[in-house]
Design an enzyme around this catalytic site. Structure first.
Site, PDB file in Angstrom:
ATOM      1  N   SER A 221       0.853  -1.180   0.000  1.00  0.00           N
ATOM      2  CA  SER A 221       0.000   0.000   0.000  1.00  0.00           C
ATOM      3  C   SER A 221       0.890   1.230   0.000  1.00  0.00           C
ATOM      4  CB  SER A 221      -0.878  -0.026   1.250  1.00  0.00           C
ATOM      5  OG  SER A 221      -1.284   1.281   1.583  1.00  0.00           O
TER       6      SER A 221
ATOM      7  N   LYS B 132       0.883  -3.230   4.949  1.00  0.00           N
ATOM      8  CA  LYS B 132      -0.018  -3.998   4.083  1.00  0.00           C
ATOM      9  C   LYS B 132       0.690  -4.917   3.091  1.00  0.00           C
ATOM     10  CE  LYS B 132      -3.950  -3.880   3.663  1.00  0.00           C
ATOM     11  NZ  LYS B 132      -4.947  -2.960   3.087  1.00  0.00           N
TER      12      LYS B 132
END
Ligand code: ARG
Length: 460
Positions: free
Chosen positions: A277, A283
């Site tokens: 991300s 992420k």
């Protein structure tokens, strides 16, 4: 330059018409099929005495040069040529002179485009089945390692009965095998040559359609010319076959997305096939299976688009049909890439067996086994056994324990027909291994299924 068809026209085309009418921007993808079709046609025309053998040789050599020019990037694709058929014929005539003008004897662009596109679709069928085969290989390889890896089998996305991971993966092997069979059967059905159908009605020239069919590797020449220049069901078939295959891929992708979440953590996709991300540093996103799911929408769109183009067309050829190509090109490209990336994603993924096993210990997966025990050992009708088992599950819920771990005494309190020999029935392993009926999840059955698919792949 005047158009090939401009004999009856006194005014030139508007620029807008040229842009709107042309397919050359995308049908040039079919140049190999188009040139091979012309080579075969010229060979046949010479064999029939319609061309001299010198004319045939000129045409063959000229087409070889055109092909070279296209491949080296020298060839000038002009929108004013409208489509690839006219572009190639124009260039051929420019190179070899008048002999080039004889090539179109006994054919029309209507059968020409039908030949080119049909051959592209047939070739694509083979390319797609070849890649699905490699996908099944990876699926079966994963399965062969996990015939004892317990996993909660689900219905309604609720824990249902314990299965093993191999069983789950082989369900997809079965789907992909049928996908291959679907492409193969389409290929068989559609392997018929349109060449020589001409505009719609055949031709008075003494051509030999069986010969061009043979030269181009078709099984036979088509039976009815009006049908052949007009229908695009062969293209719809590949679009449908791709949509169905992508629907299968999409279902597996959905599972990969779920399984790689923290809630499941059954698998982890390799860094090579995951993304991050731009704002959340922690992420790791499953973009690949998400995109596979998304691209399924796109190929479905291509199918519906061509179905809609075709549905109101009177016989025979209509220009609407020119809209058949881009969607097929797109779906074929999407299918090939999708299968390939799914294969690599699966091949590099880590399977967390402990987490799968842990998940089997919630949700009372062996409840059906308790009911089956009561039927078998105490001769209780299944409906009643189902009810008693429901009470046992409710009891476990209040105790905060899974049915597979509950103490025998607690069960005996619910119904005294439950004896101590129930305990082995409630274990997750035994529950999975009890399902030995044909096609079932028991490890012995799944090992047979692995062999079944291995043999299928060997014979393919
Ligand atoms: N570009 C056309 C297509 O893709 C080729 C056939 C055109 N035939 C015709 N009569 N206008 O369908």
């Amino acid at each position: 330059m005047a158009k090939m068809w401009s004999g009856r026209f006194s005014e030139g085309s508007s620029t807008l018409l040229e842009e709107f009418n042309a397919s050359i921007m995308y049908d040039r993808k079919l140049y190999v099929e188009d040139i091979e079709g012309s080579v075969a046609h010229a060979t046949m025309l010479a064999e029939q005495g319609i061309l001299t053998s010198d004319e045939m040789t000129l045409i063959h050599n000229g087409l070889a040069q055109v092909k070279k020019e296209i491949e080296s990037g020298e060839f000038e694709w002009k929108i004013s040529d409208e489509d690839l058929h006219m572009a190639i014929e124009a260039r051929l005539t420019a190179i070899i002179g008048d002999a080039g003008k004889k090539l179109h004897t006994g054919r029309s662009r209507n059968d020409q485009v039908a030949v080119d596109f049909r051959r592209f679709v047939l070739k694509s069928n083979t390319q797609i089945t070849d890649t699905i085969k490699t996908l099944i290989e990876v699926v079966v390889k994963i399965a062969s390692k996990h015939t004892e890896t317990l996993l909660p089998g689900m219905t309604h996305l609720q824990h249902a009965q314990p299965i093993n991971f191999a069983f789950h993966m082989l369900a997809y092997a079965a789907m992909f095998k049928r996908d291959i069979e679907r492409f193969e059967s389409s290929k068989k059905r559609n392997n018929i040559s349109p060449l020589g159908c001409a505009a719609l009605a055949g031709t008075p020239h003494n051509i030999n359609r069986d010969r061009t069919a043979e030269l181009l590797g078709f099984d036979s020449a088509s039976v009815n010319c009006l049908d052949t220049v007009s229908d695009r069901d062969f293209a719809l078939e590949i679009l449908f076959n791709i949509s169905t295959m992508m629907m299968h891929i999409s279902r597996l992708s959905e599972e990969l997305v779920m399984w790689s979440s923290y809630e499941f953590k059954f698998v982890e996709l390799s860094d090579m096939y995951s993304t991050g991300s731009s704002i959340m540093p922690q992420k790791k996103n499953p973009d690949v299976p998400e995109l596979l799911r998304g691209k399924t929408g796109r190929v479905n769109g291509n199918l519906v688009s061509l179905l809609t183009v075709m549905k109101g067309l009177p016989l025979a050829y209509n220009k609407d049909t020119q809209e058949d190509k881009e969607g097929v090109f797109d779906s074929v490209e999407t299918a090939l890439l999708s299968v390939e990336i799914l294969r690599e994603t699966l091949d590099t993924m880590t399977v967390y067996e402990t987490n799968m096993h842990k998940a089997c210990k919630v949700g009372h997966l062996s409840a059906t086994d308790l009911a089956d025990y009561l039927v078998e050992k105490a001769n209780i009708p299944f409906r009643e056994a189902h009810h008693i088992t429901g009470a046992a599950v409710a009891k476990c819920e209040t105790l905060g324990v899974d049915l597979s771990d509950v103490a025998f005494e607690e069960l005996a309190k619910i119904d005294d027909r439950i004896k101590e020999d129930i305990i082995p029935y409630l274990s997750i392993e035994n529950s999975m291994n009890a399902r030995t009926s044909k096609g079932g999840t028991a490890t012995v059955r799944v090992m047979e299924q692995v062999v079944y698919f291995e043999n299928y792949l060997k014979e393919l």
